[in-house]
Scaffold this motif. Structure first.
Motif, short mmCIF file in Angstrom:
data_model
loop_
_atom_site.label_atom_id
_atom_site.label_comp_id
_atom_site.label_asym_id
_atom_site.label_seq_id
_atom_site.Cartn_x
_atom_site.Cartn_y
_atom_site.Cartn_z
N PHE A 179 -36.51 34.02 12.56
CA PHE A 179 -35.72 32.97 12.75
C PHE A 179 -34.35 33.58 13.63
N LYS A 180 -34.77 34.64 14.25
CA LYS A 180 -33.87 35.37 15.32
C LYS A 180 -34.74 35.68 16.43
N LEU A 181 -33.80 35.72 17.60
CA LEU A 181 -34.53 35.60 18.96
C LEU A 181 -33.49 36.73 19.63
N MET A 182 -34.36 37.92 20.29
CA MET A 182 -33.19 38.80 20.95
C MET A 182 -33.41 38.48 22.57
N VAL A 183 -32.34 38.37 23.17
CA VAL A 183 -32.02 38.27 24.43
C VAL A 183 -31.48 39.17 25.16
N ALA A 184 -31.98 39.98 26.16
CA ALA A 184 -31.11 40.99 26.81
C ALA A 184 -30.82 40.49 28.27
N GLU A 185 -29.66 40.37 28.76
CA GLU A 185 -29.27 39.94 30.08
C GLU A 185 -28.86 41.15 30.99
N LYS A 186 -28.96 40.74 32.16
CA LYS A 186 -28.70 41.74 33.43
C LYS A 186 -27.51 42.26 33.21
N ARG A 191 -28.08 40.09 23.08
CA ARG A 191 -27.53 39.28 22.10
C ARG A 191 -28.76 38.86 21.10
N PHE A 192 -28.47 38.62 19.82
CA PHE A 192 -29.20 38.19 18.80
C PHE A 192 -29.03 36.48 18.54
N TYR A 193 -29.81 35.59 18.55
CA TYR A 193 -29.63 34.44 18.19
C TYR A 193 -29.82 33.99 16.78
N ASP A 194 -29.38 33.10 16.14
CA ASP A 194 -29.81 32.39 14.95
C ASP A 194 -30.55 31.09 15.34
N LEU A 195 -31.82 30.92 15.19
CA LEU A 195 -32.48 30.05 15.55
C LEU A 195 -32.25 28.52 14.69
N ILE A 196 -31.70 28.87 13.63
CA ILE A 196 -31.32 27.71 12.50
C ILE A 196 -29.92 27.00 13.01
N THR A 197 -28.88 28.03 13.19
CA THR A 197 -27.73 27.35 13.73
C THR A 197 -27.61 27.28 15.10
N GLN A 198 -28.30 28.05 15.85
CA GLN A 198 -28.43 28.23 17.32
C GLN A 198 -27.16 28.87 17.72
N GLN A 199 -26.71 29.82 17.22
CA GLN A 199 -25.46 30.56 17.41
C GLN A 199 -25.80 32.11 17.61
N ALA A 200 -25.04 32.67 18.31
CA ALA A 200 -25.14 34.13 18.50
C ALA A 200 -24.76 34.98 17.38
N ILE A 201 -25.34 35.94 16.75
CA ILE A 201 -24.86 36.44 15.65
C ILE A 201 -24.64 37.95 15.50
N LEU A 202 -24.91 38.43 16.90
CA LEU A 202 -24.82 39.93 16.88
C LEU A 202 -24.93 40.49 18.30
N SER A 203 -24.25 41.22 19.02
CA SER A 203 -24.39 41.67 20.41
C SER A 203 -24.38 43.33 20.48
N LEU A 204 -25.09 43.73 21.54
CA LEU A 204 -25.21 45.00 21.88
C LEU A 204 -24.77 45.11 23.08
N GLU A 205 -24.23 46.37 23.52
CA GLU A 205 -23.71 46.55 25.02
C GLU A 205 -24.26 47.88 25.39
N CYS A 206 -24.68 48.04 26.71
CA CYS A 206 -25.05 49.18 27.42
C CYS A 206 -24.17 49.96 28.07
#
Length: 326
Positions: A179-186, A191-206
């Protein structure tokens, strides 16, 4: 299939076209052979591989093409569906591609008479990565230069839409975190998104850019890896939103990061394609230096075998395979 020691490749397969992307099926298809798909300028080829590392009766490597799918346009990314089965009657092959015309194509074949494909429209710019829901395979997620991550059903209907702050480079779906999706941006944010609430739940920084590729470790859900600039970076998401480990690896910028599917400390990175030689580096977190360096005249794509410490890279009319120690 010949062994090629000049560039320390374990094996090579000759292809009819330039190979832009290559992908081992990460799911069990019910057959002893591994499925592999590669995409060129107009085709996707699906074949099977068997290696002497897993079967003593095989000398070197056996490769067999199962089917060539006409694609009509350059293939930029391939994702396998967990619904692919070679032990079903009839067999089912299902995969999805992203192409340079900003469309996704879902292919379904029984390797006989049934060969269908559906086109998913919606992205307004280049699609960088896509992935199937890992357990049921009823949805596909994709990320694009259009600053979105989209989730589609198998009819091509959009089920979720996440607005990003920069181009989406990688998207990962973990079988243990369905139920989570990990998306990496340029811009260097993961960010990790909760697919039930469709909200971002955690983010990591490079803290550095451009982030070109990121991956979620199959063997340890807490481990995330990425390449940004010329470095690789590793996070333990329970410890900090900043990387615990990072190292410069590719002078000409790093392009891809992929975790091994059999060892949580093993991963590979590639340099930028288009240079005279593309470097593949295999790293082990217990070793200060790369444990394997491979070069291909030109290389694109990077994929690990499902059960062996073996990875493959595409290139000019070839696929290169490297075997590493655990």
């Amino acid at each position: 299939m010949k062994q090629d020691s000049t560039r320390n490749t374990a094996y090579t397969v000759d292809c009819e076209d330039y190979v832009h992307v290559v992908k081992f099926n990460p799911f069990d298809s019910g057959d002893a052979c591994s499925l592999i798909a590669y995409g060129g300028n107009h085709y996707v080829v699906v074949g099977t591989c068997r290696f002497q590392e897993e079967d003593a009766e095989v000398e070197g490597m056996q490769y067999k093409t199962l089917r060539t799918f006409h694609h009509g346009i350059r293939v930029d990314a391939i994702a396998w569906s967990p619904e692919t089965r070679l032990d079903a009657i009839p067999p089912q092959i299902r995969f999805c591609t992203a192409a340079s015309d900003r469309k996704l194509r879902l292919f379904t074949s029984d390797l006989q008479d049934k060969n269908e494909f559906k086109t998913f429209d919606g992205h307004s710019d280049y699609i960088n990565d896509l992935v199937f829901a890992p357990n049921e395979g009823q949805e596909v997620a994709s990320v694009s230069d259009d600053h979105t991550c989209r989730v589609w059903d198998l009819e091509g209907n959009e089920k979720a839409h996440f607005v990003l702050r920069s181009p989406g480079m990688s998207v990962c779906w973990h079988p243990e975190e369905a139920f989570k999706l990990m998306v990496a941006e340029k811009n260097g944010t993961i960010r990790f998104y909760d697919l039930i609430t469709q909200q971002a739940i955690l983010s990591l920084e490079c803290e550095q850019t451009p982030l070109m590729s990121a991956d979620w470790c199959l063997k340890n859900t807490l481990k995330i890896g990425a390449v940004a600039g010329s470095d690789w970076l590793i996070w333990d998401i329970t410890r900090s939103s900043y990387p615990q480990d990072k190292r410069p690896v590719h002078v000409d910028r790093a392009r891809l990061f992929r975790w091994s599917r059999v060892n949580e400390n093993l991963f590979a990175t590639t340099g930028y394609p288009g240079k005279t030689t593309t470097q593949l580096l295999v790293h082990h977190l217990g070793h200060p230096q790369p444990i394997l360096t491979g070069t291909a005249a030109v290389g694109s794509g990077l994929t690990w075998h499902r059960t062996l410490p073996l990875c493959a890279v595409g290139g000019d009319h070839k696929i290169f395979f490297w075997v590493t120690e655990m």
